[in-house]
Design an enzyme around this catalytic site. Structure first.
Site, PDB file in Angstrom:
ATOM      1  N   HIS A   1       6.813   4.998  -2.900  1.00 34.35           N
ATOM      2  CA  HIS A   1       8.151   5.084  -2.480  1.00 34.35           C
ATOM      3  C   HIS A   1       8.205   6.414  -1.452  1.00 34.35           C
ATOM      4  O   HIS A   1       9.037   6.510  -0.547  1.00 34.35           O
ATOM      5  CB  HIS A   1       9.385   5.656  -3.341  1.00 34.35           C
ATOM      6  CG  HIS A   1       9.592   4.330  -4.456  1.00 34.35           C
ATOM      7  ND1 HIS A   1      10.973   3.929  -4.520  1.00 34.35           N
ATOM      8  CD2 HIS A   1       8.853   3.981  -5.321  1.00 34.35           C
ATOM      9  CE1 HIS A   1      10.716   3.040  -5.403  1.00 34.35           C
ATOM     10  NE2 HIS A   1       9.662   2.562  -5.962  1.00 34.35           N
TER      11      HIS A   1
ATOM     12  N   ASP B   1      16.542   7.072  -1.540  1.00 35.41           N
ATOM     13  CA  ASP B   1      15.767   5.881  -2.381  1.00 35.41           C
ATOM     14  C   ASP B   1      16.870   5.354  -3.370  1.00 35.41           C
ATOM     15  O   ASP B   1      17.861   6.026  -3.894  1.00 35.41           O
ATOM     16  CB  ASP B   1      14.761   6.600  -3.336  1.00 35.41           C
ATOM     17  CG  ASP B   1      13.822   5.438  -3.584  1.00 35.41           C
ATOM     18  OD1 ASP B   1      14.186   4.561  -4.652  1.00 35.41           O
ATOM     19  OD2 ASP B   1      12.802   5.190  -3.078  1.00 35.41           O
TER      20      ASP B   1
ATOM     21  N   GLN C   1      -6.474   4.026   3.015  1.00 33.86           N
ATOM     22  CA  GLN C   1      -6.345   2.664   3.113  1.00 33.86           C
ATOM     23  C   GLN C   1      -5.864   2.134   4.527  1.00 33.86           C
ATOM     24  O   GLN C   1      -6.576   1.043   4.920  1.00 33.86           O
ATOM     25  CB  GLN C   1      -4.981   2.256   2.135  1.00 33.86           C
ATOM     26  CG  GLN C   1      -4.736   0.511   2.426  1.00 33.86           C
ATOM     27  CD  GLN C   1      -3.941   0.150   1.182  1.00 33.86           C
ATOM     28  OE1 GLN C   1      -4.175   0.124   0.000  1.00 33.86           O
ATOM     29  NE2 GLN C   1      -2.681  -0.206   1.169  1.00 33.86           N
TER      30      GLN C   1
ATOM     31  N   HIS D   1      -2.046  -6.250  -4.716  1.00 39.90           N
ATOM     32  CA  HIS D   1      -1.011  -6.382  -5.666  1.00 39.90           C
ATOM     33  C   HIS D   1       0.200  -6.894  -5.117  1.00 39.90           C
ATOM     34  O   HIS D   1       1.120  -7.125  -5.838  1.00 39.90           O
ATOM     35  CB  HIS D   1      -0.952  -5.185  -6.695  1.00 39.90           C
ATOM     36  CG  HIS D   1      -0.396  -4.243  -5.866  1.00 39.90           C
ATOM     37  ND1 HIS D   1      -0.751  -3.634  -4.538  1.00 39.90           N
ATOM     38  CD2 HIS D   1       0.760  -3.198  -6.013  1.00 39.90           C
ATOM     39  CE1 HIS D   1      -0.155  -2.565  -4.214  1.00 39.90           C
ATOM     40  NE2 HIS D   1       0.849  -2.526  -4.906  1.00 39.90           N
TER      41      HIS D   1
ATOM     42  N   SER E   1       1.857  -2.089   0.915  1.00 40.86           N
ATOM     43  CA  SER E   1       0.213  -2.695   1.096  1.00 40.86           C
ATOM     44  C   SER E   1       0.483  -3.834   1.835  1.00 40.86           C
ATOM     45  O   SER E   1      -0.617  -3.854   2.807  1.00 40.86           O
ATOM     46  CB  SER E   1      -0.285  -2.854  -0.267  1.00 40.86           C
ATOM     47  OG  SER E   1      -0.908  -1.569  -0.813  1.00 40.86           O
TER      48      SER E   1
ATOM     49  N   GLU F   1       1.115  -3.254   5.427  1.00 38.56           N
ATOM     50  CA  GLU F   1       0.078  -2.571   6.112  1.00 38.56           C
ATOM     51  C   GLU F   1      -1.178  -3.409   6.427  1.00 38.56           C
ATOM     52  O   GLU F   1      -1.678  -3.414   7.396  1.00 38.56           O
ATOM     53  CB  GLU F   1      -0.656  -1.633   5.235  1.00 38.56           C
ATOM     54  CG  GLU F   1       0.237  -0.086   5.400  1.00 38.56           C
ATOM     55  CD  GLU F   1       0.066   0.945   4.353  1.00 38.56           C
ATOM     56  OE1 GLU F   1      -1.041   0.808   3.634  1.00 38.56           O
ATOM     57  OE2 GLU F   1       0.630   1.698   3.736  1.00 38.56           O
TER      58      GLU F   1
ATOM     59  N   GLY G   1       7.666  -6.360 -10.507  1.00 39.21           N
ATOM     60  CA  GLY G   1       8.762  -5.883  -9.651  1.00 39.21           C
ATOM     61  C   GLY G   1       8.947  -6.925  -8.333  1.00 39.21           C
ATOM     62  O   GLY G   1       8.900  -7.969  -8.723  1.00 39.21           O
ATOM     63  N   ASP G   2       8.710  -6.492  -7.234  1.00 40.45           N
ATOM     64  CA  ASP G   2       9.142  -7.244  -6.135  1.00 40.45           C
ATOM     65  C   ASP G   2       7.961  -7.998  -5.604  1.00 40.45           C
ATOM     66  O   ASP G   2       7.781  -8.802  -4.600  1.00 40.45           O
ATOM     67  CB  ASP G   2       9.618  -6.466  -5.004  1.00 40.45           C
ATOM     68  CG  ASP G   2       8.381  -5.235  -4.465  1.00 40.45           C
ATOM     69  OD1 ASP G   2       7.699  -4.881  -5.214  1.00 40.45           O
ATOM     70  OD2 ASP G   2       8.703  -4.793  -3.240  1.00 40.45           O
TER      71      ASP G   2
END
Length: 495
Positions: free
Chosen positions: A24, A129, A358, A373, A378, A381, A396-397
């Site tokens: 986040h 957030d 990353q 995941h 990610s 990106e 989660g999402d």
């Protein structure tokens, strides 16, 4: 230019509240820099430990002349019954700490209120957030517009919006295995109940915390989304309509990281030397390396991690495998050495024990696939770097993101995971994909079939569109302009 208008007419001051979790905070810090580049004064409010995580990136930004400052507030851990040293969501060692953690977070309301009384210039806008509902009370008290940041894509946000409006769909399902179709969607998409990030039953105190978040969502002025119009146009338009026009797609925000140091140091410091990593990648053929990283709060059971490792070995392709939460994975470390795995793959497997750079890895020409995941940071990106995705969602999402990647965008292949692996319940699940399944999925993604070639072509195109979106005149760049003009009108002294 908005930056000129901002300085000449009325100085904008945005106060940003990132949630205390790596996934986040990273995009929120990027958002801070993007807005500061337009001349907006930025104040980031966070706790001491979380401020330290981003010290290097923000110090460079401030030294370059960007008007960013950080205000630190102490998390009242003791008062909330939270053991000291649990200042970040991804450092929590047990699900039992969830409620005290969120209690401590919401107790920040009082000290933050005092900060606002003393802030100069007076804040024009809050960007908060979703997980920090107390900021709605601050916004109301000081009569400031609050913009929400979920950290999800428009596909997922629209899915949640539709299912909240049609709650009977989830309530009428006979079991957690039964599939349903999301109504009013541009594409036919099916889920099971656990695969959508919308809990139908939440126990006790956790239910109250969740309800506070949903209520704070409803009362926010608008939403910013880390995506770009060209990636998911039907869903971006649908979600904007659902928010009465007050939704701005401003991503990929990661593209504000232009220099190597910023790319390498987003969040925690990398646990591998940047030059060593790039040298290893330079030695591999173009598009040959599979990058494997399952997120900052993944702790798959040892049995599954072994199958993943053996599948990577049998694929006969070079790979980088990032194992985070390394201190929790001592048994895996032992298996690496005792089974001979590390020795057998040493020429074509690079094991990173901890945090990886990353963005630098994904941008390298030798990387041809990303086993992820499907956390939204990610996922985005990977697409932005033009790298095809091998999807392994956990919770989660992430199942929403998998559907978008595999079915809608057609830029990835599923590893075959259908069951949700809830945090803290990994051992109950066991092995979901065996070594043969891993090997097969890697080949499907990185082989020479027509489908694999089409995926590579499509993701390259979407990656190029991402870079255009953030350039001057691009959709995301223009949306930031639109957002600032909107807030500027609200912030005029006579309003």
């Amino acid at each position: 230019m908005v930056s000129e208008i901002t300085h000449k007419s009325y100085p904008l001051h945005f106060v940003l509240f990132p949630f205390m979790a790596q996934g986040h905070m990273i995009p929120m810090v990027d958002i801070a820099r993007l807005l500061a580049q337009r001349g907006v004064k930025i104040t980031i409010v966070t706790t001491p430990h979380n401020a330290a995580r981003f010290e290097n990136v923000l110090s460079r930004a401030i030294e370059s002349g960007l008007p960013i400052s950080i205000v630190q507030v102490k998390l009242p851990s003791q008062e909330a019954g939270l053991p000291e040293g649990n200042e970040t969501f991804d450092s929590l060692v047990s699900t039992k700490l969830l409620v005290p953690f969120f209690k401590a977070v919401n107790m920040l309301e009082e000290p933050v209120q005092k900060l606002f009384e003393e802030m100069s210039p007076q804040p024009s806008c809050i960007i908060s957030d979703f997980c920090l509902p107390y900021t709605s009370k601050i916004a109301k008290k000081f009569n400031i517009p609050k913009i929400l940041f979920h950290g999800m894509c428009c596909f997922c946000l629209l899915c949640m919006h539709v299912l909240r409006k049609n709650r009977e769909i989830l309530e009428n399902l006979k079991s957690d295995k039964e599939h349903f179709v999301v109504p009013y969607f541009p594409d036919r998409v099916e889920f099971t109940r656990p695969q959508v990030p919308l809990a139908t039953y939440v126990p006790g105190e956790w239910h109250e915390i969740k309800e506070d978040m949903v209520e704070a969502d409803k009362t926010s002025y608008g939403v910013i989304v880390n995506t770009y119009q060209e990636l998911e146009p039907a869903y971006a338009n649908g979600y904007k309509e659902a928010r009465s026009g007050k939704a701005w797609t401003i991503g990929p925000v990661s593209l504000c990281n232009k220099v190597g140091a910023d790319k390498a140091e987003r969040g925690n410091k990398a646990d591998i030397d940047q030059d060593e990593c790039l040298k290893w990648l330079d030695s591999k053929e173009e598009g040959s390396v599979l990058y494997v990283c399952l997120g900052s709060i993944c702790s798959l059971p040892l049995s599954q991690l072994k199958e993943l490792g053996l599948g990577l070995e049998e694929s006969q392709r070079p790979f980088i495998w990032v194992v985070r939460g390394w201190e929790k994975n001592k048994e895996l470390l032992e298996w690496f050495s005792e089974s001979g795995f590390e020795e057998r793959v040493k020429d074509r497997g690079l094991l990173i024990k901890g945090w990886s750079p990353q963005m630098l890895i994904l941008a390298h020409h030798s990387v041809g696939g990303f086993l992820t995941h499907c956390g939204w940071n990610s996922t985005l990106e990977g697409i932005t770097s033009g790298v095809p995705l091998l999807t392994w969602p956990l919770f989660g999402d992430q199942f929403c993101n998998q559907k978008l990647v595999v079915q809608v965008l057609k830029v990835g292949v599923s590893a075959g995971v259908e069951e949700v692996t809830n945090w803290g319940e990994e051992e109950k699940i066991g092995v979901l994909v065996d070594k043969e399944g891993v090997k097969k999925a890697v080949e499907e993604l990185m082989g020479e079939s027509d489908d694999a070639k089409e995926i590579r072509k499509r993701v390259k195109e979407l990656g190029q569109l991402a870079h255009k979106a953030v350039e001057e005149g691009g959709s995301s760049h223009s949306n930031i302009t639109s957002l600032l003009e909107d807030i500027m009108q609200l912030a005029q002294p006579n309003n």
